[in-house]
Scaffold this active site. Structure first.
Site, PDB file in Angstrom:
ATOM      1  N   LYS A   1     -14.309   8.590  -5.020  1.00  0.00           N
ATOM      2  CA  LYS A   1     -15.603   8.926  -4.404  1.00  0.00           C
ATOM      3  C   LYS A   1     -16.087  10.283  -4.900  1.00  0.00           C
ATOM      4  CE  LYS A   1     -14.089   6.220  -0.520  1.00  0.00           C
ATOM      5  NZ  LYS A   1     -13.174   6.240   0.621  1.00  0.00           N
TER       6      LYS A   1
ATOM      7  N   THR B   1      -8.474   6.589  -2.736  1.00  0.00           N
ATOM      8  CA  THR B   1      -9.847   6.175  -3.065  1.00  0.00           C
ATOM      9  C   THR B   1     -10.810   7.348  -2.891  1.00  0.00           C
ATOM     10  OG1 THR B   1     -10.049   5.284  -0.829  1.00  0.00           O
ATOM     11  CG2 THR B   1      -9.601   3.715  -2.585  1.00  0.00           C
TER      12      THR B   1
ATOM     13  N   HIS C   1       0.793  -1.236   0.000  1.00  0.00           N
ATOM     14  CA  HIS C   1       0.000   0.000   0.000  1.00  0.00           C
ATOM     15  C   HIS C   1       0.824   1.284   0.000  1.00  0.00           C
ATOM     16  CE1 HIS C   1      -4.226  -1.250   0.433  1.00  0.00           C
ATOM     17  NE2 HIS C   1      -3.742  -2.315   1.018  1.00  0.00           N
TER      18      HIS C   1
ATOM     19  N   LYS D   1       0.701  14.551   1.126  1.00  0.00           N
ATOM     20  CA  LYS D   1      -0.611  14.868   0.544  1.00  0.00           C
ATOM     21  C   LYS D   1      -0.741  16.361   0.240  1.00  0.00           C
ATOM     22  CE  LYS D   1      -2.889  10.895   2.739  1.00  0.00           C
ATOM     23  NZ  LYS D   1      -3.387  10.119   1.594  1.00  0.00           N
TER      24      LYS D   1
ATOM     25  N   LYS E   1      -8.610  14.417   3.847  1.00  0.00           N
ATOM     26  CA  LYS E   1      -7.842  13.172   3.935  1.00  0.00           C
ATOM     27  C   LYS E   1      -6.918  13.307   5.135  1.00  0.00           C
ATOM     28  CE  LYS E   1      -6.595  13.861  -0.312  1.00  0.00           C
ATOM     29  NZ  LYS E   1      -6.477  12.786  -1.277  1.00  0.00           N
TER      30      LYS E   1
END
Length: 831
Positions: free
Chosen positions: A660, A656, A376, A554, A548
């Site tokens: 969405k 993910t 991952h 990020k 997130k």
């Protein structure tokens, strides 16, 4: 108060939310009142909303139980190959509404609750999120369970029943403060304790060499108590099981080690055993080498493998039970969700060799054919490397087995000796996969290159997906029903059918309807924000959302710098036209992650300045969403116009959240990273706002060196923004507050925020230009929704099933409890 369904709505009876039948509604009301009575609320006038929630939950659960039993009986009789998904995290969120949708009870329940004079939304809000995960990895596991049940796979999720889940985040004076997530304090109506399947798990001790081979002796025993949660498939009567283990001390725990006078202390010390399942480690993409964490990892796999082998041996078709393990990989597939359950590999070897007395080569062959491993992350700080010394103390026999497996050095020798768990997973599995095409290529060509060159066929890609049941039907019913009206309702189980929406891109009525659904969602979310945060936001503004986990890679910082740049533009020229924007940021920082917490403080400090500046007015608002979690995602995602997916290329394995937002009608601004790459391929790159460096650009920059000062000196807007932060403009009482943060950006920013700043701002201008043309914006939205078919977790699980696990999805519908059982003749033991 909920509004009743109109006659027209009842006639429509779109089956994606279930049929409203008089019998259904009457039966549900009867069940509700019965369960309310069971909770000892004799007088409805004194019942609390929580009493009503539990009554409704138990009523809905009644519809699950018969299907659950039937499904397990069917598996016992048919004896299919079973799939076991091992994960230290299952970020399930709430269960009630998801269950109503998957059983086709949503509309009937809505009507029954309305007729009882209650508000369905209020009852749903009473449910605690099951926050048993940190973020993407745990939520993926939850989506996968939904898809496995919907595709009719005999599948089980195995994990830990943490007493305390991911912490509740409070924002106080702009700082993150953590509070314990005591999610079980009111009880959990969706789980069933199964003490009859309690199992022993061993720790510590020593290895004794005997004539029959090594023996692990003098161990400390902890009991694993299973709690089962039903996982319903969508409208197929299949109900699978998620089994979570809770640690219990045995009755004789430590008592033998104490004199009578120390009895009290001995009982108190039972906590040491039970701490194993007390709390979820709140780290995302960060390895913390604590003994308790290794205990958790071994605890879950040791209990699970005993359970798997018991079920393997208990078979109707094979007579009294299987005694040969030759068929084990033909009947059992185990998927390791990242390296956290990696100890399953030496544990299965220990069972085969030490207990079942198989020879090493046979055991190793069976083990490799049974396991598959999903990677991952490529971030080095996330890769698990356990100190040999710790493992030798806690699991001495397993360390011996790992040394025996030791190919291509599972043991790293630099500094203190460590076991590389990713390497263990690779050598002990028959399939290894990344979670997006770009990520899978990186692990093959870089992170695990030596292994990939040795066994190229072992490495695969399985791009992540999301379940459309929760992430469309549940959270965005208006859009779900609108889609069903134009292309039918079969898309819920075959998301590729959304391609047919391309036929409606130029349809004025459909464009108008899509626009209206989005606006309704925005109005609803604006009301929520005003109620929860006392911030009034303009529903006509662009909702620019970045939610997130907070992490440097990020790049919430890049977003923050853009907010300041927009603020400066408004201040400089207050009368110039400006596309109104509400920037919504949310996410939790790991409690020990100083830089992430500073990022939150900077964003909230900037928000205080922007939101209270009369020159800015309603042109720009900044909202920090406190305690971002699954149930909050379900509210914000359907209301979003612009989805921020701006990680440095090559750092986000997949993502993910990006999927969405796309499914719910948001447009993406993002780098070519993770699944963004495939989203751009599916929708056409012209239908996303792509900016910034590519993976190759980043690699090139790493070679020549990244110099932040070059960008600071040559980009005036960036210089102004950084000077404001450095001078204390956003925290006049403590001008040095953000010194660590600015120092990082200038001197050791691994994720190169400044390098993408200018391109990001230019790309945001393109966003503004399109947003001013609602019709063209909505056309792009429709093209994006039409391209999300690939990103269903049903597609992902179908690929795992056929290419990794050796099983086939099925459309078989198990007979409902009120229908004849046919082949299902007797209750199956031990399921």
């Amino acid at each position: 108060m909920a509004t009743p369904l109109t006659d027209q709505e009842k006639r429509k009876q779109i089956s994606i939310r279930g049929i409203v039948g008089v019998e259904n509604v009457a039966e549900l009301k009867k069940g509700f009142n019965r369960h309310l009575h069971f909770t000892l609320v004799k007088d409805r006038n004194i019942a609390t909303p929580r009493d009503y929630y539990f009554a409704l939950a138990h009523t809905v659960r009644d519809h699950l139980v018969g299907r659950w039993i039937r499904t397990q009986q069917f598996y016992y009789e048919a004896d299919p190959k079973r799939v076991y998904y091992l994960s230290l995290e299952f970020y399930m969120g709430r269960t009630l509404q998801n269950t109503m949708i998957n059983l086709g009870l949503q509309n009937a329940c809505d009507e029954a609750i309305y007729q009882l004079g209650l508000d369905m939304e209020e009852l749903e809000e009473m449910e605690e999120d099951a926050g048993l995960g940190n973020g993407g990895l745990g939520r993926l596991a939850a989506c996968f369970l939904d898809s496995m049940a919907t595709l009719g796979l005999a599948a089980y999720g195995y994990g830990i029943r943490y007493e305390y889940g991911i912490f509740n985040q409070k924002i106080r004076d702009g700082w993150q403060v953590e509070e314990a997530d005591d999610w079980l304090r009111h009880g959990n109506p969706w789980e069933k304790a199964r003490p009859e399947y309690m199992l022993p798990v061993h720790f510590y001790g020593r290895v004794e060499e005997t004539k029959d081979g090594p023996k692990w002796v003098d161990t400390q025993v902890v009991l694993a108590m299973p709690y089962d949660t039903p996982i319903p498939g969508y409208m197929n009567n299949t109900v699978n099981t998620m089994r979570l283990w809770s640690a219990r001390a045995p009755n004789d725990f430590n008592l033998r080690d104490f004199n009578v006078g120390d009895y009290i202390q001995a009982v108190l010390d039972r906590n040491l055993a039970e701490n194993i399942s007390r709390v979820l480690y709140p780290n995302d993409n960060f390895f913390e080498g604590k003994e308790l964490r290794l205990k958790q990892e071994y605890f879950v796999v040791a209990a699970t493998l005993q359970d798997i082998i018991r079920r393997f041996k208990t078979t109707k078709k094979g007579g009294p039970g299987r005694t040969s393990f030759e068929s084990f990989p033909d009947k059992v597939a185990i998927q390791l969700n990242d390296t956290h359950p990696a100890m399953a590999i030496p544990e299965l070897m220990r069972i085969f060799v030490d207990i079942e007395k198989l020879d090493w080569d046979t055991a190793w062959d069976l083990t490799k054919r049974t396991f598959a491993y999903t990677n991952h992350t490529v971030l080095p700080e996330a890769l698990e490397r356990w100190p040999v010394e710790l493992m030798e103390n806690l699991l001495p026999r397993h360390l011996q087995i790992i040394y025996q497996i030791n190919q291509m050095s599972l043991i790293e020798e630099d500094g203190c000796k460590r076991v590389n768990m990713a390497h263990l997973c690779i050598v002990g599995s028959h399939a290894v996969n990344g979670v997006a095409e770009i990520h899978s290529n990186i692990i093959k060509s870089d992170v695990f290159r030596d292994f990939s060159e040795l066994e190229p066929d072992k490495f695969q890609n399985k791009t992540n997906g999301i379940t459309p049941r929760r992430w469309l039907l549940l959270c965005n019913p208006g859009l779900a029903e609108l889609i069903a009206e134009v292309i039918g309702e079969d898309y819920v189980k075959d998301l590729s059918q959304l391609r047919r929406l391309n036929d409606f891109v130029e349809d004025a009525a459909f464009i108008r309807d899509v626009c209206k659904v989005k606006q309704d969602n925005k109005v609803k979310f604006a009301q929520f924000v005003e109620k929860e945060y006392r911030v009034k936001i303009n529903p006509a503004s662009m909702f620019d959302v970045h939610v997130k986990r907070i992490h440097e890679y990020k790049r919430q910082l890049l977003n923050c710098l853009h907010i300041i740049a927009m603020y400066n533009r408004i201040r400089k020229n207050p009368n110039a036209p400006f596309v109104p924007r509400t920037v919504i940021i949310g996410g939790k920082a790991a409690p020990g992650y100083h830089m992430a917490k500073m990022i939150i403080k900077l964003i909230t400090s900037v928000a205080d300045v922007v939101n209270n500046d009369p020159v800015v007015g309603n042109k720009l608002k900044v909202v920090y969403l406190e305690n971002y979690r699954v149930s909050l995602a379900e509210k914000v995602i359907p209301a979003t116009d612009l989805s921020e997916q701006i990680s440095t290329a090559g750092t986000e394995a997949s993502g993910t959240g990006n999927m969405k937002f796309m499914l719910n009608g948001a447009l993406t601004i993002g780098t070519l990273d993770g699944a963004n790459v495939e989203m751009a391929e599916e929708a056409g790159q012209e239908n996303l706002f792509i900016f910034g460096m590519t993976v190759e650009d980043v690699a090139e920059m790493d070679k020549k060196g990244y110099d932040a000062m070059t960008y600071y000196k040559t980009i005036p807007e960036l210089k102004q923004v950084m000077d404001q932060i450095t001078s204390g403009f956003f925290c006049p009482k403590n001008p040095d507050l953000f010194k660590d943060l600015t120092n990082m950006l200038f001197k050791h920013d691994r994720f190169k925020v400044f390098a993408d700043f200018e391109d990001y701002l230019k790309c945001q201008e393109k966003v503004n230009n399109l947003y001013q043309n609602p019709k063209e914006w909505t056309k792009m939205v429709i093209r994006n929704i039409a391209a999300t078919g690939k990103f269903s977790s049903d597609r992902t699980i179908t690929e795992y099933a056929t290419e990794v696990w050796g099983v086939e999805p099925t459309d078989l519908k198990i007979p409902a409890p009120n229908e004849p059982r046919e082949a299902i003749e007797e209750t199956a033991p031990g399921l």
